[in-house]
Design an enzyme around this catalytic site. Structure first.
Site, PDB file in Angstrom:
ATOM      1  N   ASP A   1       0.854  -1.182   0.000  1.00 51.61           N
ATOM      2  CA  ASP A   1       0.000   0.000   0.000  1.00 51.61           C
ATOM      3  C   ASP A   1       0.890   1.233   0.000  1.00 51.61           C
ATOM      4  OD1 ASP A   1      -2.056  -1.757   0.150  1.00 51.61           O
ATOM      5  OD2 ASP A   1      -2.768  -1.162   2.133  1.00 51.61           O
TER       6      ASP A   1
ATOM      7  N   ASP B   1     -15.260  -2.613  -1.451  1.00 53.60           N
ATOM      8  CA  ASP B   1     -14.865  -2.315  -0.076  1.00 53.60           C
ATOM      9  C   ASP B   1     -16.126  -2.008   0.717  1.00 53.60           C
ATOM     10  OD1 ASP B   1     -12.262  -2.440  -1.102  1.00 53.60           O
ATOM     11  OD2 ASP B   1     -12.268  -0.309  -1.576  1.00 53.60           O
TER      12      ASP B   1
END
EC number: 5.3.1.16
Length: 248
Positions: free
Chosen positions: A8, A129
């Site tokens: 990330d 998500d």
């Protein structure tokens, strides 16, 4: 069954967040390319990369870091975060990405996702998500009223390579994958599903080998790998079926 190590990216560095909150970022490596090489050397077959700044801004921000990752590894890389147009998708695929992950645009413009699947067969994944069972967008900063399975079913038959399902409430806090919701999703659609958010220990790796989880394409691991809670060699051996019986 694939274990995807996560890289990330925030401000050019390899970080992990808690619950998707940028203010909680822990920096694990200043050199994302070196991290990519390390994961390749450990035996991982894929890399999962997210441009966190891009997810919030709506356009690619960590392009230089992603480019360095692509040069550093021969393994296939999938990327999400801030990719919102066909031109951006084509550019990233031309730069060497194996798969582009579309999240916010899957909610805002599902037809664009379908068009991308037609233009780039096997190269498009959808990132779903969810918080409290509802889909979140714009880097998880905004909630929608759309249910996870409701959104996933919009892409049945469209040629989506995979759905990456993240439980935001569990992401980055090592509380374990939300197996019930993830397997419910996998059983509701024919698209391969990748679990994300909360993978915490070797117990979760063993859970991936259980019969009801075999519909999954795999799972993503971040903090547990960086913190040493999961040994890569042990995890990959379990997923290959080496010694799993002794652990189950």
């Amino acid at each position: 069954m694939i274990l995807f190590p996560a890289i990330d990216l925030k401000d050019g560095k390899c970080v992990r967040l808690k619950h998707g909150d940028m203010a909680t970022a822990t920096v694990y490596n200043d050199d994302p390319a070196a991290q990519a090489r390390a994961f390749e050397e450990q035996g991982f077959e894929w890399l999962h990369v997210v441009d966190l700044n891009g997810a919030f801004k709506g356009q690619s921000v960590n392009s230089a870091a992603v480019g360095a990752i692509l040069k550093a590894t021969k393994k296939p890389v999938q990327l999400g975060g801030g990719i919102r147009t066909l031109a951006q998708i084509e550019d990233w695929l031309n730069r060497g990405l194996a798969r582009v992950i579309l999240g916010t645009v899957a909610v805002r413009e599902p037809e664009l996702v379908k068009e991308a699947c037609r233009a780039f067969p096997g190269k498009i994944a959808v990132g779903i998500d969810a918080k409290g069972g509802k889909v979140a967008v714009e880097g998880w900063a905004e909630a929608s009223e759309l249910g996870v399975i409701e959104l996933a079913k919009k892409f049945e038959g469209a040629g989506v390579a995979a759905i990456i399902y993240t439980d935001i409430d569990r992401d980055g806090v090592l509380s374990g994958i939300n197996w019930d919701a993830t397997i419910d999703l996998a059983e509701a659609v024919s698209i391969p599903v990748i679990a994300s958010g909360g993978l915490a220990s070797i117990a979760d790796i063993v859970r991936m080998t259980m019969p009801d989880a075999r519909r999954l394409e795999g799972a993503i691991s971040g903090r547990a790998l960086y913190d040493g809670r999961i040994d890569p060699a042990e995890a990959l051996a379990i997923l290959r079926g080496e010694g799993a019986e002794a652990r189950t």
